[in-house]
Enzyme design. Structure first.
Site, PDB file in Angstrom:
ATOM      1  N   HIS A 149       0.839  -1.205   0.000  1.00  0.00           N
ATOM      2  CA  HIS A 149       0.000   0.000   0.000  1.00  0.00           C
ATOM      3  C   HIS A 149       0.873   1.253   0.000  1.00  0.00           C
ATOM      4  O   HIS A 149       0.625   2.192  -0.773  1.00  0.00           O
ATOM      5  CB  HIS A 149      -0.903  -0.021   1.241  1.00  0.00           C
ATOM      6  N   GLU A 150       1.890   1.280   0.856  1.00  0.00           N
ATOM      7  CA  GLU A 150       2.755   2.461   0.933  1.00  0.00           C
ATOM      8  C   GLU A 150       3.594   2.615  -0.328  1.00  0.00           C
ATOM      9  O   GLU A 150       3.801   3.743  -0.812  1.00  0.00           O
ATOM     10  CB  GLU A 150       3.646   2.371   2.174  1.00  0.00           C
ATOM     11  N   HIS A 153       1.676   4.394  -3.087  1.00  0.00           N
ATOM     12  CA  HIS A 153       1.648   5.856  -3.010  1.00  0.00           C
ATOM     13  C   HIS A 153       2.844   6.449  -3.760  1.00  0.00           C
ATOM     14  O   HIS A 153       2.725   7.464  -4.460  1.00  0.00           O
ATOM     15  CB  HIS A 153       1.685   6.323  -1.557  1.00  0.00           C
TER      16      HIS A 153
END
Length: 276
Positions: A149-150, A153
């Site tokens: 998820h990170e 980004h």
């Protein structure tokens, strides 16, 4: 308000709007992947990818130096190795979304902190906090969901997108300074710090990161359905008190769980293929 002043303010507002709209160009930072993330993004010419990655590298180096001085950098060798192994498997799949990410100078560390948090700065600078590991007790699949998820980004350059919005807004406000006498400065470092550690991601950014992260995990051989159990754990951890930092602005609502479930099922064949 006097009519002359009103007309002048209105005219300046139009100029400011034109500056803001004209300061960004449409870009597509990533390929859509199997998950189908295709939103067109808008980036300011004042905020290049290279400049932001350079600023991120400097800030990351400073953060690591501070953590090391406090004895808070990679304190547990086994824990750090676990995080780095999971991260490296995910990093190998980043090229699916953007081939140039293979040349990024990826770096992964564990910081000792009670915060339940993790992040990835522009250019692939990753940190996972011990508070997340200790309090969530994630499985490898769930930890892959967090890191993926990170990473998403960073791959989608969400920080650059937000910084672009800040910079063009400041540029527009500088037009108004002719009337107000108050100027606006464009500080790339300060803008990046705000975006990474202060300002929340938008719901659009969070949804994109959820979906791309799920696909990265599946392609790396981690069960994408673990993203659902992970965010359920995150939500439960907050209880009636303040939620974990990583969820401070985007609690794990039913709609998010539903979207993650749908995304996980969509990329499940990729996981099954990777496990063969």
């Amino acid at each position: 308000m006097h009519k002359t002043t009103l007309r002048r303010t209105f005219a300046l507002g139009l100029v400011s709007t034109a500056v803001v709209l004209g300061g960004c160009a449409a870009v597509q930072t990533t390929d859509s992947g199997a998950i189908g993330v295709e939103r067109t993004q808008y980036m300011s010419s004042m905020v290049s990818e290279e400049a932001l990655q350079q600023e991120a590298a400097q800030q990351y180096s400073s953060l690591l130096s501070q953590a090391k001085a406090k004895g808070a950098l990679d304190r547990d060798a086994a824990q750090t190795k676990r995080v780095q192994i999971i991260s490296q498997r995910l990093i190998k799949q980043a090229g699916v979304f953007r081939p140039d990410a293979a040349s990024w100078n990826w770096d992964v560390h564990v910081l000792s902190s009670d915060e339940v948090n993790a992040w990835c700065m522009p250019g692939g600078k990753i940190a996972v906090y011990t508070g997340l590991i200790a309090r969530i007790k994630p499985t490898d699949d769930e930890l892959a969901a967090v890191i993926g998820h990170e990473m998403a980004h960073a791959l989608r350059e969400h920080s650059r997108e937000q910084v672009s919005q800040q910079m063009v807004t400041n540029m527009g406000l500088s037009v108004l300074s002719a009337v107000t006498g108050v100027g606006a400065t464009a500080d790339l470092g300060g803008a990046l710090t705000n975006v990474m550690f202060t300002l929340p991601n938008s719901r659009t950014h969070e949804t994109e990161a959820d979906r791309i992260g799920v696909e990265l995990a599946a392609r790396a051989g981690y069960d994408p359905r673990a993203a659902v159990t992970l965010w359920q754990k995150m939500g439960a951890l907050g209880g009636s008190s303040a939620p974990p930092e990583i969820l401070s602005t985007h609690p794990s609502a039913a709609s998010r769980i539903a979207d993650l479930t749908e995304a996980a099922n969509k990329v499940l064949p990729l996981y099954q293929q990777a496990r063969k």
